[in-house]
Motif scaffolding. Structure first.
Motif, PDB file in Angstrom:
ATOM      1  N   PRO A 198       0.821  -1.219   0.000  1.00 59.36           N
ATOM      2  CA  PRO A 198       0.000   0.000   0.000  1.00 59.36           C
ATOM      3  C   PRO A 198       0.850   1.261   0.000  1.00 59.36           C
ATOM      4  N   GLY A 199       0.450   2.214  -0.855  1.00 59.82           N
ATOM      5  CA  GLY A 199       1.131   3.496  -0.912  1.00 59.82           C
ATOM      6  C   GLY A 199       2.481   3.476  -1.581  1.00 59.82           C
ATOM      7  N   GLN A 200       2.832   2.367  -2.249  1.00 59.78           N
ATOM      8  CA  GLN A 200       4.158   2.263  -2.848  1.00 59.78           C
ATOM      9  C   GLN A 200       4.086   1.870  -4.334  1.00 59.78           C
ATOM     10  N   TYR A 201       3.085   2.395  -5.014  1.00 61.13           N
ATOM     11  CA  TYR A 201       2.967   2.195  -6.455  1.00 61.13           C
ATOM     12  C   TYR A 201       2.071   3.285  -7.029  1.00 61.13           C
ATOM     13  N   ALA A 202       2.246   3.553  -8.322  1.00 51.56           N
ATOM     14  CA  ALA A 202       1.358   4.458  -9.057  1.00 51.56           C
ATOM     15  C   ALA A 202       0.444   3.605  -9.923  1.00 51.56           C
ATOM     16  N   LEU A 203      -0.709   4.150 -10.276  1.00 47.52           N
ATOM     17  CA  LEU A 203      -1.735   3.354 -10.946  1.00 47.52           C
ATOM     18  C   LEU A 203      -2.285   4.054 -12.177  1.00 47.52           C
ATOM     19  N   VAL A 204      -2.511   3.264 -13.227  1.00 48.83           N
ATOM     20  CA  VAL A 204      -3.244   3.686 -14.427  1.00 48.83           C
ATOM     21  C   VAL A 204      -4.308   2.632 -14.697  1.00 48.83           C
ATOM     22  N   VAL A 205      -5.540   3.054 -14.960  1.00 47.72           N
ATOM     23  CA  VAL A 205      -6.604   2.138 -15.379  1.00 47.72           C
ATOM     24  C   VAL A 205      -7.163   2.686 -16.681  1.00 47.72           C
ATOM     25  N   ALA A 206      -6.840   2.020 -17.797  1.00 49.77           N
ATOM     26  CA  ALA A 206      -7.241   2.568 -19.101  1.00 49.77           C
ATOM     27  C   ALA A 206      -7.067   1.531 -20.193  1.00 49.77           C
ATOM     28  N   ARG A 207      -7.913   1.633 -21.210  1.00 49.96           N
ATOM     29  CA  ARG A 207      -7.680   0.857 -22.423  1.00 49.96           C
ATOM     30  C   ARG A 207      -6.433   1.408 -23.114  1.00 49.96           C
ATOM     31  N   PRO A 208      -5.586   0.547 -23.646  1.00 48.09           N
ATOM     32  CA  PRO A 208      -4.339   1.011 -24.271  1.00 48.09           C
ATOM     33  C   PRO A 208      -4.581   1.590 -25.661  1.00 48.09           C
ATOM     34  N   GLU A 209      -5.105   2.821 -25.685  1.00 49.59           N
ATOM     35  CA  GLU A 209      -5.401   3.506 -26.933  1.00 49.59           C
ATOM     36  C   GLU A 209      -4.769   4.893 -26.888  1.00 49.59           C
ATOM     37  N   PRO A 210      -4.349   5.433 -28.039  1.00 51.26           N
ATOM     38  CA  PRO A 210      -3.629   6.714 -28.042  1.00 51.26           C
ATOM     39  C   PRO A 210      -4.358   7.841 -27.332  1.00 51.26           C
ATOM     40  N   GLU A 211      -5.690   7.913 -27.465  1.00 49.45           N
ATOM     41  CA  GLU A 211      -6.416   9.025 -26.851  1.00 49.45           C
ATOM     42  C   GLU A 211      -6.445   8.931 -25.322  1.00 49.45           C
ATOM     43  N   ASN A 212      -5.999   7.796 -24.773  1.00 45.97           N
ATOM     44  CA  ASN A 212      -5.896   7.669 -23.321  1.00 45.97           C
ATOM     45  C   ASN A 212      -4.485   7.973 -22.811  1.00 45.97           C
ATOM     46  N   HIS A 213      -3.569   8.287 -23.724  1.00 45.36           N
ATOM     47  CA  HIS A 213      -2.239   8.798 -23.393  1.00 45.36           C
ATOM     48  C   HIS A 213      -1.455   7.899 -22.440  1.00 45.36           C
ATOM     49  N   VAL A 214      -1.639   6.592 -22.579  1.00 43.82           N
ATOM     50  CA  VAL A 214      -0.908   5.660 -21.719  1.00 43.82           C
ATOM     51  C   VAL A 214       0.590   5.724 -22.017  1.00 43.82           C
ATOM     52  N   LEU A 215       0.955   5.839 -23.298  1.00 45.99           N
ATOM     53  CA  LEU A 215       2.365   5.904 -23.661  1.00 45.99           C
ATOM     54  C   LEU A 215       3.033   7.129 -23.047  1.00 45.99           C
ATOM     55  N   GLU A 216       2.384   8.288 -23.134  1.00 42.66           N
ATOM     56  CA  GLU A 216       2.942   9.499 -22.543  1.00 42.66           C
ATOM     57  C   GLU A 216       3.088   9.369 -21.029  1.00 42.66           C
ATOM     58  N   ILE A 217       2.126   8.673 -20.409  1.00 45.85           N
ATOM     59  CA  ILE A 217       2.212   8.465 -18.961  1.00 45.85           C
ATOM     60  C   ILE A 217       3.427   7.611 -18.619  1.00 45.85           C
ATOM     61  N   VAL A 218       3.609   6.521 -19.372  1.00 46.75           N
ATOM     62  CA  VAL A 218       4.761   5.650 -19.123  1.00 46.75           C
ATOM     63  C   VAL A 218       6.067   6.413 -19.345  1.00 46.75           C
ATOM     64  N   GLN A 219       6.139   7.163 -20.440  1.00 50.36           N
ATOM     65  CA  GLN A 219       7.358   7.926 -20.721  1.00 50.36           C
ATOM     66  C   GLN A 219       7.633   8.956 -19.631  1.00 50.36           C
ATOM     67  N   GLY A 220       6.597   9.647 -19.173  1.00 51.51           N
ATOM     68  CA  GLY A 220       6.778  10.624 -18.106  1.00 51.51           C
ATOM     69  C   GLY A 220       7.188   9.981 -16.799  1.00 51.51           C
ATOM     70  N   TYR A 221       6.620   8.818 -16.526  1.00 49.00           N
ATOM     71  CA  TYR A 221       6.973   8.121 -15.287  1.00 49.00           C
ATOM     72  C   TYR A 221       8.434   7.700 -15.299  1.00 49.00           C
ATOM     73  N   LEU A 222       8.927   7.310 -16.457  1.00 50.17           N
ATOM     74  CA  LEU A 222      10.330   6.907 -16.559  1.00 50.17           C
ATOM     75  C   LEU A 222      11.272   8.093 -16.396  1.00 50.17           C
ATOM     76  N   GLN A 223      10.790   9.301 -16.684  1.00 48.24           N
ATOM     77  CA  GLN A 223      11.615  10.494 -16.479  1.00 48.24           C
ATOM     78  C   GLN A 223      11.680  10.907 -15.013  1.00 48.24           C
ATOM     79  N   HIS A 224      10.793  10.349 -14.220  1.00 46.34           N
ATOM     80  CA  HIS A 224      10.714  10.720 -12.807  1.00 46.34           C
ATOM     81  C   HIS A 224      11.561   9.758 -11.983  1.00 46.34           C
ATOM     82  N   PRO A 225      12.462  10.255 -11.146  1.00 46.21           N
ATOM     83  CA  PRO A 225      13.290   9.366 -10.329  1.00 46.21           C
ATOM     84  C   PRO A 225      12.456   8.685  -9.253  1.00 46.21           C
ATOM     85  N   GLY A 226      12.719   7.438  -9.015  1.00 46.35           N
ATOM     86  CA  GLY A 226      11.993   6.706  -7.987  1.00 46.35           C
ATOM     87  C   GLY A 226      11.992   5.228  -8.294  1.00 46.35           C
TER      88      GLY A 226
END
Length: 378
Positions: A198-226
């Motif tokens: 608990p409290g030690q993960y980030a979450l996305v709930v979405a269909r993997p489609e471009p308009e849901n910006h899952v790729l941008e979320i993953v890329q941004g998360y990788l830019q964040h240290p942690g």
């Protein structure tokens, strides 16, 4: 004033109880509340073969119609079968979605009012081929002509219809709903299935489609240290080029756990996430965003009018990977007292604006105002 129960048919879902998506949840939550408020409600449900006899679920009649297996056209064929069956005998036919808008004339011929829930910008979804997008865009216009009233679950969607189709059917905004959840009362036990704390993960709930910006979320998360993992709930099987781009970024830190339909597991994932990342951009009021707000999540959402209308000042916003990384860093340094205040704030928004009983009361008011208590069924 007549005491006759108004008869309402809800179409456009796979049926109830809800096991699939937002429309099914909406149909269940609204229909059972309309029954307790004195309505006679039928929800249409799909059958693979010969339709079984009508059943009853929590006072709601569930009426089955056959859904043929014609590929993408099967949904339209199923909706048309439901519309033909519901063309008479009801005071109101409520169609969820406008894919079969042209067939909504059938109940109107028999004098039955038809409401259409326009959902979001369905034609903008990347999963559709160019002909399908053209068809859906056409059906959006047709819906404004065949419906007696359009319903939007976000004011931004309603405003678009009013501006784009000023001579079409009137469009009313009635919100989607969610149930408030107290995170401290949600067992973290389901998290063990994925080895999460608990409290030690980030979450996305979405269909993997471009308009849901899952790729941008993953890329941004990788830019964040942690070191905490990003958990992506959705069927990322590699069937499309977009999904293959996502899978190329899979690691211990970026984890695709597939679709999760069990409500207990989903609630546990939402309630115990350190942050919920929401990328949807073409819908109206998105159920996943509301459900995370109901859990008191810290939220970073894609910057668009629909998400801002729902979450307002209770979320951080991003328009690309770099902005997401900055928002993650800002939340990481948020004082615990401020984080708790933000969590309670978004729950307060759900309580005031997105409570299911308030949603049902809004529908009851509109139905009585538009139809009168006596109804018009034939």
């Amino acid at each position: 004033m007549s005491d006759k129960r108004l008869r309402v048919a809800i179409l456009g879902t796979r049926g109830i109880p809800a096991r699939y998506g937002g429309f099914e949840t909406f149909a269940e939550q609204l229909s059972v509340r309309l029954v307790t408020r004195g309505f006679d409600v039928t929800v249409y449900a799909e059958a693979d073969g010969i339709p079984p006899p009508d059943q009853t679920y929590r006072g709601v009649r569930v009426r089955y119609r056959r859904r043929p297996r014609w590929g993408p056209a099967s949904v339209i064929a199923y909706d048309c079968a439901c519309l033909w069956d519901a063309r008479r005998g009801y005071d109101l036919v409520y169609m969820l979605g406008y894919g079969a808008a042209w067939a909504c004339w059938w109940p109107r011929v028999w004098g039955t009012p038809v409401w259409i829930n326009v959902d979001g910008l369905e034609w903008a979804r990347s999963k559709w081929s160019a002909p399908a997008r053209w068809y859906l865009r056409l059906m959006e216009w047709v819906a404004t002509r065949t419906a007696t009233r359009l319903i939007a679950d976000a004011e931004a969607i309603a405003q678009r219809f009013r501006q784009r189709y000023p001579h079409g059917a009137p469009c009313t905004t009635i919100a989607y709903g969610a149930h408030l959840v107290e995170p401290t009362q949600v067992s973290p036990a389901p998290l063990a299935a994925w080895g999460l704390m608990p409290g030690q993960y980030a979450l996305v709930v979405a269909r993997p489609e471009p308009e849901n910006h899952v790729l941008e979320i993953v890329q941004g998360y990788l830019q964040h240290p942690g070191d905490w993992p990003l958990i992506v709930v959705g069927d990322v099987s590699g069937e499309t080029p977009y999904q293959r781009r996502l899978l190329a970024l899979q690691s211990e830190r970026i984890r695709f756990i597939g679709a999760v339909y069990d409500p207990v597991q989903l609630t546990a994932l939402r309630a115990h996430a350190a942050v919920y990342l929401h990328g949807h951009s073409v819908g109206g009021t998105n159920p996943s965003l509301l459900e995370s707000m109901a859990c008191g999540s810290l939220i970073i959402a894609h910057d668009n009018p629909f998400n801002r209308e729902v979450a307002g000042a209770g979320a951080e916003y991003f328009d690309g990977p770099a902005a997401l990384a900055r928002a993650l860093l800002a939340l990481r340094h948020l004082a615990p007292a401020l984080a708790q205040r933000r969590r309670r704030w978004v729950q307060g928004v759900v309580r005031r604006r997105y409570d299911w009983d308030r949603v049902a009361d809004a529908y009851v008011h509109l139905i009585h105002r538009q139809l009168g208590r006596a109804g018009t069924a034939r």
